[in-house]
Design an enzyme around this catalytic site. Structure first.
Site, PDB file in Angstrom:
ATOM      1  NE  ARG A  24      40.844  33.924  43.283  1.00  0.00           N
ATOM      2  CZ  ARG A  24      40.748  33.249  42.139  1.00  0.00           C
ATOM      3  NH1 ARG A  24      39.879  33.621  41.227  1.00  0.00           N
ATOM      4  NH2 ARG A  24      41.523  32.219  41.919  1.00  0.00           N
ATOM      5  NE  ARG A  28      38.178  37.395  36.479  1.00  0.00           N
ATOM      6  CZ  ARG A  28      38.458  36.146  36.138  1.00  0.00           C
ATOM      7  NH1 ARG A  28      38.842  35.872  34.920  1.00  0.00           N
ATOM      8  NH2 ARG A  28      38.352  35.177  37.017  1.00  0.00           N
ATOM      9  NE  ARG A  37      43.592  40.832  34.848  1.00  0.00           N
ATOM     10  CZ  ARG A  37      44.151  40.511  33.689  1.00  0.00           C
ATOM     11  NH1 ARG A  37      44.860  41.391  33.044  1.00  0.00           N
ATOM     12  NH2 ARG A  37      43.986  39.292  33.206  1.00  0.00           N
ATOM     13  CE1 TYR A 149      45.687  25.578  39.118  1.00  0.00           C
ATOM     14  CE2 TYR A 149      46.044  25.370  41.484  1.00  0.00           C
ATOM     15  CZ  TYR A 149      45.196  25.592  40.410  1.00  0.00           C
ATOM     16  OH  TYR A 149      43.850  25.825  40.627  1.00  0.00           O
TER      17      TYR A 149
HETATM   18  C1  CP3 Z   1      43.871  28.065  43.136  1.00  0.00           C
HETATM   19  C2  CP3 Z   1      44.144  29.529  43.383  1.00  0.00           C
HETATM   20  C3  CP3 Z   1      44.753  30.432  42.478  1.00  0.00           C
HETATM   21  N1  CP3 Z   1      44.814  31.670  43.122  1.00  0.00           N
HETATM   22  C4  CP3 Z   1      44.264  31.585  44.367  1.00  0.00           C
HETATM   23  C5  CP3 Z   1      43.875  30.239  44.567  1.00  0.00           C
HETATM   24  C6  CP3 Z   1      43.317  29.682  45.851  1.00  0.00           C
HETATM   25  C7  CP3 Z   1      41.934  30.080  46.109  1.00  0.00           C
HETATM   26  C8  CP3 Z   1      40.932  29.516  45.154  1.00  0.00           C
HETATM   27  O1  CP3 Z   1      40.804  28.291  45.095  1.00  0.00           O
HETATM   28  O2  CP3 Z   1      40.248  30.334  44.513  1.00  0.00           O
HETATM   29  C9  CP3 Z   1      44.173  32.618  45.388  1.00  0.00           C
HETATM   30  C10 CP3 Z   1      43.965  34.025  44.997  1.00  0.00           C
HETATM   31  N2  CP3 Z   1      43.925  34.573  43.740  1.00  0.00           N
HETATM   32  C11 CP3 Z   1      43.697  35.903  43.825  1.00  0.00           C
HETATM   33  C12 CP3 Z   1      43.644  36.267  45.198  1.00  0.00           C
HETATM   34  C13 CP3 Z   1      43.579  37.708  45.622  1.00  0.00           C
HETATM   35  C14 CP3 Z   1      43.009  38.143  46.828  1.00  0.00           C
HETATM   36  C15 CP3 Z   1      41.505  38.071  46.940  1.00  0.00           C
HETATM   37  O3  CP3 Z   1      40.821  39.053  46.552  1.00  0.00           O
HETATM   38  O4  CP3 Z   1      40.989  37.049  47.469  1.00  0.00           O
HETATM   39  C16 CP3 Z   1      43.769  35.075  45.938  1.00  0.00           C
HETATM   40  C17 CP3 Z   1      43.704  34.872  47.439  1.00  0.00           C
HETATM   41  C18 CP3 Z   1      43.565  36.857  42.712  1.00  0.00           C
HETATM   42  C19 CP3 Z   1      43.289  36.350  41.358  1.00  0.00           C
HETATM   43  N3  CP3 Z   1      43.864  35.275  40.733  1.00  0.00           N
HETATM   44  C20 CP3 Z   1      43.411  35.179  39.455  1.00  0.00           C
HETATM   45  C21 CP3 Z   1      42.480  36.230  39.216  1.00  0.00           C
HETATM   46  C22 CP3 Z   1      41.784  36.517  37.904  1.00  0.00           C
HETATM   47  C23 CP3 Z   1      42.811  37.116  36.971  1.00  0.00           C
HETATM   48  C24 CP3 Z   1      42.320  38.228  36.131  1.00  0.00           C
HETATM   49  O5  CP3 Z   1      42.142  39.367  36.630  1.00  0.00           O
HETATM   50  O6  CP3 Z   1      42.149  37.989  34.931  1.00  0.00           O
HETATM   51  C25 CP3 Z   1      42.405  36.978  40.414  1.00  0.00           C
HETATM   52  C26 CP3 Z   1      41.604  38.231  40.665  1.00  0.00           C
HETATM   53  C27 CP3 Z   1      43.852  34.161  38.453  1.00  0.00           C
HETATM   54  C28 CP3 Z   1      43.986  32.760  38.905  1.00  0.00           C
HETATM   55  N4  CP3 Z   1      44.776  32.324  39.917  1.00  0.00           N
HETATM   56  C29 CP3 Z   1      44.614  30.960  40.080  1.00  0.00           C
HETATM   57  C30 CP3 Z   1      43.713  30.514  39.101  1.00  0.00           C
HETATM   58  C31 CP3 Z   1      43.259  29.078  38.939  1.00  0.00           C
HETATM   59  C32 CP3 Z   1      43.339  31.631  38.358  1.00  0.00           C
HETATM   60  C33 CP3 Z   1      42.470  31.649  37.124  1.00  0.00           C
HETATM   61  C34 CP3 Z   1      41.035  31.511  37.447  1.00  0.00           C
HETATM   62  C35 CP3 Z   1      40.302  32.802  37.236  1.00  0.00           C
HETATM   63  O7  CP3 Z   1      40.540  33.431  36.180  1.00  0.00           O
HETATM   64  O8  CP3 Z   1      39.481  33.161  38.083  1.00  0.00           O
HETATM   65  C36 CP3 Z   1      45.288  30.155  41.112  1.00  0.00           C
END
Ligand code: CP3
Length: 342
Positions: A24, A28, A37, A149
């Site tokens: 990640r 943010r 974003r 999910y």
């Molecule tokens: C379970 C899972 C998801 N997404 C992901 C997983 C597996 C890894 C983990 O367990 O963290 C994987 C993921 N999500 C994102 C990436 C991008 C690449 C990176 O920088 O690692 C990767 C590799 C961007 C993201 N994916 C998400 C964001 C935040 C969204 C935003 O900008 O508002 C980002 C940067 C949203 C997301 N996406 C998901 C959730 C549960 C959420 C909400 C939680 C949160 O808000 O942090 C599903």
């Protein structure tokens, strides 16, 4: 000679100081991410916009010079391609239409071809724009984690809905997971063909499964994916991250044939050393040490380097970086790793 340190480690070489990237790492905690974003509108609009997705992928590389970039996307683009009503609610995370057992046979995996084309375009753009020494990591979710999910329709603390679904409808669960495995493998193959150096399979919820379910739902679908990807792309390098798998990681590595095993922060160094005898490991600093900084951060980094630094290691967190992580602490982390003595 291969100049990308991360790829050398995936080939089994010990490199010190180790290559480092953070799960990640585009997100943010970075003001430039928040600005882009804002421009994109919704989070999914950002994922499917090759210009903006390329931009946010490159932001942490420009700022910190990580050894690898990870494609900016999300694991839930697969259920989105399947038309499962995915949307993100501010502050609440993802929402989907919970799937019923009788709907599973009617899912159409061929929708991935056009729906995911913008993500593949991003991969191609990234390979052109990244510095030559920076590896590019593609990714997808593991079938089990994606299915959790799709079944609950939102995140849950223990994925009880998906576990119950599996016990009540084992045949439909198998059908769903193997469909997701085929579709996700095709998606990874396209990422590798578009220029990714390696791919990571995120099984963030592997740790909620009992031993028999772990074998059926975490190991077998991922083993199938690895086999399919390597048939299409011989020698493809694959990192498997089965969070919370604990002592089952040894069999996970063996049976899936992944090149590197991702470790969450609960994995002890003794087990990590054991795993390292069979190939690369990746991890596993507690993301909260990064928030705390100071001695907590330094001690955590030093312990990993001292115990795992003489084998094939990719330095990473044990899970994703959080929005609260101070940028100065990321800089301190990199400095600590890069000035360490072998
Ligand atoms: C379970 C899972 C998801 N997404 C992901 C997983 C597996 C890894 C983990 O367990 O963290 C994987 C993921 N999500 C994102 C990436 C991008 C690449 C990176 O920088 O690692 C990767 C590799 C961007 C993201 N994916 C998400 C964001 C935040 C969204 C935003 O900008 O508002 C980002 C940067 C949203 C997301 N996406 C998901 C959730 C549960 C959420 C909400 C939680 C949160 O808000 O942090 C599903």
């Amino acid at each position: 000679m291969q100049t990308r340190k991360l790829v050398r480690v995936l080939e089994g070489e010990s490199v010190f100081p180790p290559p480092v990237w953070l799960m990640r790492q585009a997100g943010r905690y970075l003001p430039e991410y928040r600005a882009t974003r804002e421009k994109a509108g919704g989070f999914l609009d950002l994922c499917y916009n090759p210009d903006l997705a390329t931009e946010v992928t490159l932001q942490p590389i420009r700022r910190f010079g990580f050894d690898a970039a990870i494609l900016f996307s999300d694991i839930l683009v697969i259920p989105d391609a399947l038309d499962r009503g995915l949307h993100f609610v501010q502050g609440e995370g993802p929402k989907l239409t919970p799937i019923r057992p009788d709907e599973i046979a009617h899912l159409d995996p061929s929708r991935g071809e056009t729906h995911l084309a913008p993500v593949i375009a991003t991969v191609g753009r990234l390979r052109q724009e990244l510095p030559d020494e920076t590896a590019l990591i593609g990714f997808c979710g593991a079938p089990w984690t994606v299915a959790t999910y799709m079944i609950a329709g939102h995140g849950t603390p223990d994925q009880a809905p998906a576990r119950l679904f599996a016990y009540r409808h084992p045949a439909e669960m198998e059908t769903l997971l193997f469909m997701l495995a085929e579709m996700s493998a095709d998606y990874l193959i396209r990422q590798l063909q578009a220029g990714a150096d390696c791919v990571q399979i995120f099984d963030s919820w592997a740790g909620v499964l009992d031993e028999a379910s772990f074998e059926a739902y975490a190991v077998r679908p991922v083993a199938r994916m690895v086999e399919k990807v390597r048939t299409a792309v011989p020698g493809a390098k694959i990192i498997g991250f089965a969070k919370g798998a604990g002592t089952l990681l040894n069999t996970y590595r063996q049976k899936t044939a992944i090149d590197a095993v991702g470790l969450d922060w609960s994995v002890p160094v003794s087990q990590a050393k054991e795993l390292q005898k069979a190939g690369a490991v990746q991890g596993n600093l507690d993301p909260l040490r990064l928030i705390a900084g100071g001695k907590a951060l330094e001690d955590g980094v030093d312990r990993i380097l001292e115990n795992l630094g003489d084998g094939p290691l990719i330095f990473n967190l044990g899970h994703g970086i959080t929005p609260e992580a101070p940028i100065a602490h990321v800089e301190a982390l990199l400095n600590r790793i890069r000035t360490a003595k072998a």
